[in-house]
Scaffold this motif. Structure first.
Motif, mmCIF file in Angstrom:
data_model
loop_
_atom_site.group_PDB
_atom_site.id
_atom_site.type_symbol
_atom_site.label_atom_id
_atom_site.label_comp_id
_atom_site.label_asym_id
_atom_site.label_seq_id
_atom_site.Cartn_x
_atom_site.Cartn_y
_atom_site.Cartn_z
ATOM 1 N N ASN A 239 0.828 -1.204 0.000
ATOM 2 C CA ASN A 239 0.000 0.000 0.000
ATOM 3 C C ASN A 239 0.861 1.251 0.000
ATOM 4 N N LYS A 242 2.080 1.711 -3.397
ATOM 5 C CA LYS A 242 0.990 2.011 -4.328
ATOM 6 C C LYS A 242 0.489 3.439 -4.195
ATOM 7 N N TYR A 243 0.405 3.901 -2.948
ATOM 8 C CA TYR A 243 -0.186 5.221 -2.717
ATOM 9 C C TYR A 243 0.881 6.292 -2.551
ATOM 10 N N ASP A 267 4.930 6.337 4.753
ATOM 11 C CA ASP A 267 5.173 6.762 3.370
ATOM 12 C C ASP A 267 4.995 8.273 3.259
ATOM 13 N N ILE A 272 -4.392 9.974 3.674
ATOM 14 C CA ILE A 272 -5.783 9.550 3.789
ATOM 15 C C ILE A 272 -6.570 10.694 4.437
ATOM 16 N N VAL A 280 -10.698 2.767 6.812
ATOM 17 C CA VAL A 280 -9.859 2.071 5.829
ATOM 18 C C VAL A 280 -9.627 0.598 6.160
ATOM 19 N N TYR A 285 -13.470 -1.204 1.782
ATOM 20 C CA TYR A 285 -13.495 0.244 1.868
ATOM 21 C C TYR A 285 -12.288 0.823 1.142
ATOM 22 N N ARG A 286 -12.532 1.782 0.269
ATOM 23 C CA ARG A 286 -11.455 2.457 -0.439
ATOM 24 C C ARG A 286 -11.749 3.936 -0.451
ATOM 25 N N VAL A 287 -10.697 4.715 -0.271
ATOM 26 C CA VAL A 287 -10.888 6.160 -0.289
ATOM 27 C C VAL A 287 -11.232 6.587 -1.712
ATOM 28 N N SER A 292 -7.741 2.895 -6.667
ATOM 29 C CA SER A 292 -7.573 1.526 -6.190
ATOM 30 C C SER A 292 -7.701 0.550 -7.359
ATOM 31 N N GLY A 297 -6.052 -2.810 -6.584
ATOM 32 C CA GLY A 297 -6.411 -3.102 -5.191
ATOM 33 C C GLY A 297 -7.718 -3.862 -5.088
ATOM 34 N N THR A 298 -7.885 -4.561 -3.987
ATOM 35 C CA THR A 298 -9.130 -5.295 -3.763
ATOM 36 C C THR A 298 -9.956 -4.671 -2.652
ATOM 37 N N GLY A 299 -9.362 -3.771 -1.880
ATOM 38 C CA GLY A 299 -10.076 -3.181 -0.755
ATOM 39 C C GLY A 299 -10.111 -4.125 0.436
ATOM 40 N N GLY A 301 -7.049 -5.674 1.613
ATOM 41 C CA GLY A 301 -5.721 -5.774 2.213
ATOM 42 C C GLY A 301 -5.689 -5.355 3.673
ATOM 43 N N LEU A 302 -6.211 -4.171 3.966
ATOM 44 C CA LEU A 302 -6.113 -3.685 5.343
ATOM 45 C C LEU A 302 -7.010 -4.467 6.300
ATOM 46 N N SER A 326 1.320 8.766 5.147
ATOM 47 C CA SER A 326 0.635 7.973 6.174
ATOM 48 C C SER A 326 1.641 7.124 6.931
HETATM 49 P P1 ADP Z 1 -6.689 -1.597 -1.601
HETATM 50 O O1 ADP Z 1 -6.620 -2.969 -2.170
HETATM 51 O O2 ADP Z 1 -7.699 -0.724 -2.262
HETATM 52 O O3 ADP Z 1 -5.341 -0.965 -1.436
HETATM 53 P P2 ADP Z 1 -6.686 -1.825 1.299
HETATM 54 O O4 ADP Z 1 -7.651 -2.525 2.211
HETATM 55 O O5 ADP Z 1 -5.286 -2.266 1.321
HETATM 56 O O6 ADP Z 1 -7.314 -1.879 -0.153
HETATM 57 O O7 ADP Z 1 -6.755 -0.282 1.654
HETATM 58 C C1 ADP Z 1 -8.007 0.366 1.743
HETATM 59 C C2 ADP Z 1 -7.914 1.803 1.294
HETATM 60 O O8 ADP Z 1 -7.124 2.556 2.218
HETATM 61 C C3 ADP Z 1 -7.219 1.990 -0.037
HETATM 62 O O9 ADP Z 1 -8.113 1.840 -1.126
HETATM 63 C C4 ADP Z 1 -6.694 3.408 0.067
HETATM 64 O O10 ADP Z 1 -7.715 4.315 -0.247
HETATM 65 C C5 ADP Z 1 -6.388 3.557 1.537
HETATM 66 N N1 ADP Z 1 -4.948 3.343 1.847
HETATM 67 C C6 ADP Z 1 -4.359 2.230 2.329
HETATM 68 N N2 ADP Z 1 -3.040 2.395 2.534
HETATM 69 C C7 ADP Z 1 -2.776 3.666 2.179
HETATM 70 C C8 ADP Z 1 -1.579 4.472 2.163
HETATM 71 N N3 ADP Z 1 -0.395 3.979 2.563
HETATM 72 N N4 ADP Z 1 -1.687 5.759 1.728
HETATM 73 C C9 ADP Z 1 -2.877 6.241 1.335
HETATM 74 N N5 ADP Z 1 -4.036 5.551 1.326
HETATM 75 C C10 ADP Z 1 -3.987 4.282 1.735
#
Ligand code: ADP
Length: 346
Positions: A239, A242-243, A267, A272, A280, A285-287, A292, A297-299, A301-302, A326
């Motif tokens: 993440n 990616k972000y 990072d 966020i 998150v 849930y995705r911002v 994503s 992304g699958t939403g 991971g977290l 973040s």
């Molecule tokens: P995804 O597969 O979309 O990355 P995650 O469950 O890993 O799904 O994360 C959920 C959401 O949290 C992401 O879609 C993103 O919007 C936000 N996010 C996660 N990690 C970060 C990060 N390091 N910086 C910014 N936004 C993040």
């Protein structure tokens, strides 16, 4: 003789009513003329102080009259509270009179609701790539230009890969949740951090993001499922990469706090928004859905990260400023050892 019988009967009744008092269900018994002859202590709790009690009492009375007429009857009552409650009433005829049982099924209903939401979410998430695949296949059918066909096929590959990832993540999540006897071994934190770092090094390179891992020098060990732990770290690192925008840096370190260890990933990426911080870790849930999607992304991971961490007696936390970056923190109980290398997120 008569006296002995009477006292036997009395003690039998006392035992019976004491037993009924132990029930989680409320119960009220009426005689053939509708007069109340017994109410257990749970039954008494359903009347009295709270709002909505009149509704419960009225329904109970109504059902008892119907049951006394020979009918077994069930009804659910929704109290909008607070607290919101769902009560189930079941009335049955007795030889002379009727009994009604009242149980609080709020929790079961809530779980059902969550499950329904989850199934709806999963279906929705799967529909998007499936829809895309259908469309791409249709387009290819009538496409004479081989180069265009190649492009479309490549996009089909991407969508299929996406579907596969969602399914993999879902399987992971359900496996973690279903774990009755989790795998636990003594594993070195530094080694797990290094393994996770190696898994994202290429992606970081491709993204033009530098990856600075600060494994603990004097290592601590955790009592953990090593594979899951590495995948949780990897998720956070993925993440972070990616972000981020190049030439951002991703830092990865650990420090002890008493008998706990805090592992952090920071990072300098997009950050966020404050309103999304709490959410998150929720499934799907995705911002920013669009971003994503682009990053594959699958939403999930977290939510996997949170499940793994909590399953190990730990907790997750995130601090973030939009546009600045973040930092995710995972805190675990230490099995043994001390972390000496201390690198604070800047
Ligand atoms: P995804 O597969 O979309 O990355 P995650 O469950 O890993 O799904 O994360 C959920 C959401 O949290 C992401 O879609 C993103 O919007 C936000 N996010 C996660 N990690 C970060 C990060 N390091 N910086 C910014 N936004 C993040």
């Amino acid at each position: 003789k008569l006296q002995a019988d009477e006292s036997d009967e009395r003690s039998a009744l006392l035992r019976l009513s004491a037993a009924l008092d132990e029930l989680d269900e409320g119960s009220v018994i009426v005689d053939e003329s509708g007069g109340e002859v017994f109410r257990n202590s749970r039954g008494a709790q359903f009347v009295g102080a709270r709002h909505g009690d009149a509704i419960v009492e009225d329904a109970m009375r109504e059902l008892l009259v119907l049951a006394a007429g020979g009918e077994t009857i069930e009804r659910e009552i929704h109290l909008f509270g607070p607290p919101r409650q769902v009560l189930r009433l079941r009335a049955t005829p007795l030889e002379a009179g009727a009994v009604v049982f009242i149980s609080d099924v709020s929790h079961a209903r809530h779980v059902e609701e969550l499950r329904r939401d989850f199934v709806a979410n999963v279906s929705h998430e799967l529909r998007t790539p499936v829809g895309a695949l259908e469309l791409l296949a249709e387009t290819i059918e009538g496409e004479p230009d081989i180069q265009v066909v190649r492009d479309l096929v490549a996009r089909m590959g991407t969508e299929a890969h996406r579907l596969g990832r969602i399914v993999e993540d879902l399987l992971d999540l359900s496996a973690i949740e279903a774990e009755a006897e989790p795998v636990r071994e003594v594993a070195s934190l530094g080694e797990m951090m290094a393994a996770a770092t190696n898994l994202v090094r290429d992606a970081a390179g491709d993204a033009g993001v530098s990856l600075v891992a600060v494994p603990p020098v004097d290592d601590v060990t955790l009592w953990c499922d090593r594979g899951r732990m590495v995948s949780a770290f990897r998720n956070l690192l993925d993440n972070a990469v990616k972000y981020s925008e190049p030439p951002g840096a991703v830092r990865f370190g650990a420090r002890t706090e008493g008998d706990r260890v805090v592992v952090w990933v920071s990072d300098e990426g997009i950050g966020i928004p404050a309103r999304d911080l709490e959410r998150v870790f929720e499934r799907f849930y995705r911002v920013d859905r669009a971003r994503s999607r682009v990053t594959g992304g699958t939403g999930l991971g977290l939510s996997i990260v949170r499940h793994v961490t909590e399953g190990h007696g730990g907790s997750v936390r995130v601090e973030s400023t939009e546009g600045e970056g973040s930092t995710f923190y995972l805190e675990f109980p230490v099995h043994s050892g001390v972390v000496v290398a201390i690198e604070e997120p800047s």
